[in-house]
Design an enzyme around this catalytic site. Structure first.
Site, short mmCIF file in Angstrom:
data_model
loop_
_atom_site.label_atom_id
_atom_site.label_comp_id
_atom_site.label_asym_id
_atom_site.label_seq_id
_atom_site.Cartn_x
_atom_site.Cartn_y
_atom_site.Cartn_z
N ASP A 68 0.95 -1.24 0.10
CA ASP A 68 0.03 -0.06 0.09
C ASP A 68 0.72 1.05 -0.01
O ASP A 68 1.69 1.41 0.89
CB ASP A 68 -0.85 0.09 1.19
CG ASP A 68 -1.78 1.10 1.42
OD1 ASP A 68 -1.70 2.08 0.64
OD2 ASP A 68 -2.54 0.97 2.25
N VAL A 69 0.74 1.81 -1.00
CA VAL A 69 1.80 3.13 -1.03
C VAL A 69 1.69 4.19 -0.28
O VAL A 69 2.41 5.14 -0.14
CB VAL A 69 2.00 3.79 -2.60
CG1 VAL A 69 2.48 2.76 -3.60
CG2 VAL A 69 0.45 4.39 -2.94
N ASN A 95 2.60 5.61 -9.82
CA ASN A 95 1.53 5.84 -10.88
C ASN A 95 0.31 5.41 -9.80
O ASN A 95 -1.09 5.82 -10.41
CB ASN A 95 1.62 4.66 -11.87
CG ASN A 95 0.32 4.29 -12.27
OD1 ASN A 95 -0.03 5.17 -13.28
ND2 ASN A 95 -0.39 3.32 -12.02
N TYR A 166 -9.60 14.65 -5.46
CA TYR A 166 -8.47 14.16 -6.65
C TYR A 166 -7.57 15.49 -7.17
O TYR A 166 -6.47 15.31 -7.57
CB TYR A 166 -9.42 13.67 -7.72
CG TYR A 166 -8.69 13.04 -8.93
CD1 TYR A 166 -8.22 11.63 -8.67
CD2 TYR A 166 -8.26 13.54 -10.14
CE1 TYR A 166 -7.55 11.07 -9.81
CE2 TYR A 166 -7.90 12.83 -11.09
CZ TYR A 166 -7.21 11.57 -10.86
OH TYR A 166 -6.56 11.05 -11.99
N LYS A 170 -3.60 15.94 -7.26
CA LYS A 170 -2.75 15.99 -8.55
C LYS A 170 -2.19 17.40 -8.36
O LYS A 170 -0.92 17.47 -9.11
CB LYS A 170 -3.82 15.82 -9.67
CG LYS A 170 -4.48 14.33 -9.76
CD LYS A 170 -3.32 13.42 -9.69
CE LYS A 170 -3.86 11.91 -10.14
NZ LYS A 170 -2.90 10.86 -9.96
P1 NAD Z 1 -6.41 2.00 -12.47
O1 NAD Z 1 -7.59 2.05 -11.29
O2 NAD Z 1 -6.62 0.98 -13.43
O3 NAD Z 1 -5.22 1.87 -12.00
C1 NAD Z 1 -5.02 2.53 -10.54
C2 NAD Z 1 -4.17 1.59 -9.72
O4 NAD Z 1 -3.49 2.06 -8.61
C3 NAD Z 1 -4.90 0.16 -9.58
O5 NAD Z 1 -3.81 -0.85 -9.94
C4 NAD Z 1 -5.00 0.12 -8.12
O6 NAD Z 1 -4.70 -1.24 -7.51
C5 NAD Z 1 -3.77 0.91 -7.61
N1 NAD Z 1 -3.66 1.39 -6.15
C6 NAD Z 1 -4.54 2.16 -5.70
N2 NAD Z 1 -4.55 2.25 -4.35
C7 NAD Z 1 -3.29 1.90 -4.14
C8 NAD Z 1 -2.46 1.65 -2.97
N3 NAD Z 1 -2.89 2.52 -1.90
N4 NAD Z 1 -1.36 1.12 -3.36
C9 NAD Z 1 -0.72 0.72 -4.16
N5 NAD Z 1 -1.46 0.82 -5.43
C10 NAD Z 1 -2.67 1.34 -5.41
O7 NAD Z 1 -6.70 3.37 -13.11
P2 NAD Z 1 -5.63 4.27 -14.21
O8 NAD Z 1 -6.25 5.24 -14.79
O9 NAD Z 1 -4.88 3.14 -14.61
O10 NAD Z 1 -4.94 5.13 -13.12
C11 NAD Z 1 -3.37 5.22 -12.93
C12 NAD Z 1 -3.04 6.40 -12.49
O11 NAD Z 1 -3.46 7.38 -13.67
C13 NAD Z 1 -3.62 7.10 -11.50
O12 NAD Z 1 -2.88 8.03 -10.49
C14 NAD Z 1 -4.62 8.14 -12.02
O13 NAD Z 1 -5.07 9.23 -11.25
C15 NAD Z 1 -3.88 8.54 -13.03
N6 NAD Z 1 -4.84 9.25 -14.21
C16 NAD Z 1 -5.42 8.48 -14.95
C17 NAD Z 1 -6.28 9.02 -16.06
C18 NAD Z 1 -7.46 8.19 -16.64
O14 NAD Z 1 -8.30 8.94 -17.46
N7 NAD Z 1 -7.34 6.94 -16.70
C19 NAD Z 1 -6.29 10.50 -16.27
C20 NAD Z 1 -5.38 11.12 -15.60
C21 NAD Z 1 -4.50 10.46 -14.64
#
Ligand code: NAD
Length: 268
Positions: A68-69, A95, A166, A170
């Site tokens: 857990d990060v 990430n 959120y 960010k």
């Molecule tokens: P996702 O839900 O597929 O991935 C998020 C990942 O973070 C998951 O694998 C989850 O298990 C992990 N996670 C959550 N809590 C955690 C914790 N406490 N410790 C370790 N891991 C944890 O969604 P995504 O879209 O792939 O998101 C990845 C990153 O990209 C995030 O930071 C998100 O904010 C960012 N992001 C996504 C988008 C989008 O449109 N999908 C846009 C901008 C930014």
């Protein structure tokens, strides 16, 4: 003969939240260039094993690790596990991220804290422990002492109603990246971020899987398509490479034009 496409051969990357979405695509893109990858996950062991399998299919070494990060002890153990498995850490991809959405006055303190804890504090802890490891191991096969790539969002600058936790996390992450970059540059540590626009992953499935919601979202994207996780993974691999050696403190926007004030495209 060395394979020019495997420009990260000999490098070790830790990717947090790599069991799905952008983290998974980033791990695979790094593996494709020859990096060994620690695939961090929070709950989804099957997803993490799938990422490991896809990295291994590309002839890269990969291991899955639950952490857990938002917990300092678990982040330390995660970096130690990468060193144990592969001997070093050269690249940290911070990430992991979550959303807990609510209207402003409905947002609970617990959900405010939860999003800040993972999206901002989690990135801080991952980056901090990576920097300690870069210093411990010294310069290796890259021009930089170490490289950090944080996953921000277009919402580090675009306000987002109903998602204040959120957007604030960010925005904080963007300043964390710039300040750390300034502080660490003289040591040869590069700190950058990617600010994705709308990328189809689990985090926003409710939007892209719904015809009406995805049509409304496309109105905000001049390039006319919702992004794919690979759009971001490819940039992560490049940012981690020596080709990007002179880049630090930068937030690379990859959003199909979402930050270009699309409401003005027909003359406002
Ligand atoms: P996702 O839900 O597929 O991935 C998020 C990942 O973070 C998951 O694998 C989850 O298990 C992990 N996670 C959550 N809590 C955690 C914790 N406490 N410790 C370790 N891991 C944890 O969604 P995504 O879209 O792939 O998101 C990845 C990153 O990209 C995030 O930071 C998100 O904010 C960012 N992001 C996504 C988008 C989008 O449109 N999908 C846009 C901008 C930014």
């Amino acid at each position: 003969m060395t394979d020019a496409t495997r420009f990260l051969e000999g490098q070790v990357a830790v990717v947090t939240g790599a069991s799905s979405g952008i983290g998974q695509a980033s791990a695979i893109a790094l593996a494709q260039r020859g990096a060994a990858v620690l695939v961090n996950y929070a709950h989804d062991e099957d997803g993490a094993e799938e990422t490991v399998r896809r990295c291994s299919d590309l002839d890269a070494r990969a291991v899955a690790l639950k952490a857990d990060v938002s917990r300092e002890d678990e982040v330390r153990a995660m970096v130690a596990a990468a060193v144990e498995a592969f001997g070093a850490v050269d690249v940290m991809v911070a990430n992991a991220g979550i959303q807990k959405d609510a209207a402003f006055t409905d947002l609970t303190l617990a959900d405010w804290n939860a999003v800040l804890a993972v999206n901002l504090t989690g990135a801080f802890l991952s980056m901090q422990e990576a920097v300690r490891q870069f210093r411990r191991q010294g310069r290796r096969s890259s021009r930089a002492l170490g490289k950090i790539i944080a996953m921000s969002s277009v919402h580090d600058v675009i306000p987002w109603a109903g998602h204040v936790n959120y957007a604030v996390a960010k925005a904080g992450l963007a300043m964390l990246v710039k300040t750390a970059a300034q502080e660490l540059a003289s040591e040869g540590i590069r700190v950058n971020a990617i600010a994705p626009g709308a990328i189809a992953t689990a985090i926003n499935r409710d939007v892209w899987s719904d015809e009406t919601k995805s049509a409304a979202l496309l109105e905000l994207i001049p390039y006319g398509r919702i992004g794919e996780a690979d759009d971001i993974g490819e940039a992560v691999a490049w940012m981690a490479s020596d080709a990007a050696d002179y880049m630090t403190g930068h937030i690379m926007v990859i959003d199909g034009g979402m930050e270009l004030y699309p409401a003005f495209r027909d003359n406002g």
